[in-house]
Design an enzyme around this catalytic site. Sequence first.
Site: not given
Lengths: 172, 584
Positions: B48, B110-111, B160, B479
């Site tokens: 993502e 959940f999630q 949802k 760097m």
Amino acid sequence: MNNARNETIEQHTIAVLVDNEAGVLARVIGLFSSRGYNIESLTVASVDPTNNLSRITVVTSGTPMVIEQIKAQLYRLVPVHKVSDLTTEGPFISRELALVKVVGAGEKRVEALRIADIFRARALDSTRDSFVFEISGSTEKLDAFIGLMRDLGMVDLSRTGSVAIQRGAGSM
Amino acid sequence: MTGAEIILQALVDQGVEVIFGYPGGAVLPIYDAIFKQNRLRHILVRHEQGAVHAAEGYARSTGKPGVVLVTSGPGATNAVTGLTDALMDSIPVVCLTGQVATHMIGNDAFQEADTVGITRPCTKHNYLVKDVNDLARVMHEAFYVATTGRPGPVLVDLPKDITLMPGPYVPPEAVQRRSYRPQVEGDKERIRAAVELMRGAKKPVFYTGGGIINSGPKAAKLLHQLVHATDFPITTTLLGLGGFPGTDRHALGMLGMHGTYEANMAMHDCDVMIAIGARFDDRITGRLNAFSPGSKKIHIDIDPSSINKSVPVDVPIVGDASRVLEEMLAQWKKEKSASDRDALDKWWAQIDRWRARDCLKYRQDDKIIKPQYALERLYAATRARDDVYITTEVGQHQMWAAQFFKFDRPNHWMTSGGLGTMGYGLPAALGVQVAHPDALVVDIAGEASILMNIQELSTITQYRLPVKVFILNNRYMGMVRQWQEMLHGGRYAESYMDSLPDFVKLAEAFGAMGLRATKPSELDKTIEKMLNHPGAVVCDIAVDPAENCFPMVPSGAAHNEMILGADGETMPLPKVSDEGLTLV
Ligand SMILES: Cc1cc2nc3c(=O)[nH]c(=O)nc-3n(C[C@H](O)[C@H](O)[C@H](O)COP(=O)(O)OP(=O)(O)OC[C@H]3O[C@@H](n4cnc5c(N)ncnc54)[C@H](O)[C@@H]3O)c2cc1C
Ligand SMILES: Cc1ncc(C[n+]2csc(CCOP(=O)(O)OP(=O)(O)O)c2C)c(N)n1
Ligand SMILES: [Mg+2]
């Protein structure tokens, strides 16, 4: 060559008109904490149910540059309609309310009542060994009253923080 | 219409063509609706974070908002780095996240993650849609907020049940915001004051930034006209590269920590500074109390909070760069009384003396490839084309890319400036290539950064995107190594890249072409092969591991205290102040 930084700390009272929606207070408080600005007091309540607006009063302090930043940052928040710096926009009135519970007997109890009277605090509740006073006024006045009550058996205190409004006919 | 259909209709009505996303339980109804239509293209990324950077690359190279769709919980938290990156660099992105059903919110379902809570500080604005009647309005508002004023990422959290529920659709025109009114028109009086200062200037300099790119190609055109009308020099920030042609004789190159000597000296010594769409970042200013001490400063920015934030200015102008430039140009041309020509000639003579230091000079080597040389050759091989888009990862290679590539047009350079996100370049390149399928898109990478989102090679091969990855492989987090050399006595704690993969085989494993160059003599052929291959290529260029990036204004130093190290002689490294040690 405006490079001389003005480092004097000033206290400002800022009124913010916001959409009364979930999370708006979190946005304002999050802004202050994440950018390290001071909040001396913050109050919020719905003021216009038809237009779904709330008014937040923040008392903050910082250098003039920081105060300008705070206003610009507040105005950047999407649900913010208006930011008004009462401290710079002419005279304004600021009030705070406190509920003060004092427990005691005898001399101290009499003294508490006497001082409450001088400060024009009202006794909202009283039992044989306690009082709850309501007092409103400037922050300084409340500080003074509370300081005295502390010595006279204050056991509980609840303060609102400042609400403020411009003097005269002007409105936000 | 169901909520999911409302969402897609809103995207179509907002002119969206591509979504970068990754599915999961909470967004299945939206994916189902995507399956049933053919107006929106979905690009399946592999992480993502990659989706958000791809959307950023898409946005920066097109001027349109980038759109992301991810699931709840881990999908949303994986997107956080990308959102923060877009916020820091003012990139318009609309990120749609799935959320557990409204009646489950707050139950540690959940999630479930508190997505609006987590992303409040890393978005320009975010929404949780709790009523399907608000859905269409919120979708349109999200696009409006992301793309107007100072652009930025906006997130819409979609429970949802809302996406499954039937609800009303309203088109974009029907939506009106009551608050949030960015100021685009600049105050004419202030612009007059600015033009007056400019007319009297003896040592002026334009300092322009990402705001020129944000404002659109028109701003770049007007800036070009104004620079030529005034004959003032101009320097651009890392994010502003391409806002003014890098090959124009007025261009001093990039300024700041790794900017050119002439740009930083001009900023330090100027008497009038005209900042446009640049935010006086600490990479630019160096030590604040020594920043351009003798100048009057004009600052044009659409965001009032960018003005007087760290550097007090004399003429603040809030407004959109194009609008203000248009007015400035008109006022400049109105009066014939030109600026002090004699003084300006002297100023240019001084600038030419600074230029003569040739601050980007490096010591050539015939056995080992110098990273600067590799980029010079890549630039030489591509500069004739006008469809070249360069993205970068973060590190020395990023700075060298900024120094050695000259961008003559806006929107052709994408880099992570404010957040400095390693792993940005590859997914960003993917997003750019999706928007410009026939263009040459090159991610200039370091071997450490590229590993941070290497999985996107899979996306790149799936969609046959001919992205080129040009790794300057110095086997160090270069760097970091450079800072350790300068600040920590050469104790290279954990900055050596051990156990690196074989990048050629790695490319092949993903179905891309892998190439390698280890000697200067192999460089041109490798570049040619890369450019001629019609598909994705990963080039592993073995470069000098010890090379440092100069010029450099060390932390806590002033512009006129820069180190010019790479001119053949080794410069003694300066002692960095204690205060400088605390800076990043
Ligand atoms: C390793 C590393 C080293 C770096 N070294 C350097 C360096 O040497 N030099 C350098 O320049 N940078 C360097 N950077 C990048 C630096 O950190 C900043 O990201 C960058 O300098 C900011 O660029 P900017 O000022 O153009 O602002 P941006 O972040 O692009 O901000 C844009 C500004 O324009 C305004 N704006 C937006 N839209 C408009 C509009 N329509 N009209 C007017 N104004 C608008 C915004 O409000 C904002 O103030 C480095 C980054 C990394 C990771
Ligand atoms: C996600 C992330 N983690 C850590 C850093 C700190 N950091 C900045 S540059 C750098 C090294 C980059 O190494 P490489 O990609 O090989 O580039 P080089 O400097 O060698 O060109 C690191 C670790 C960062 N910018 N981003
Ligand atoms: Mg490296």
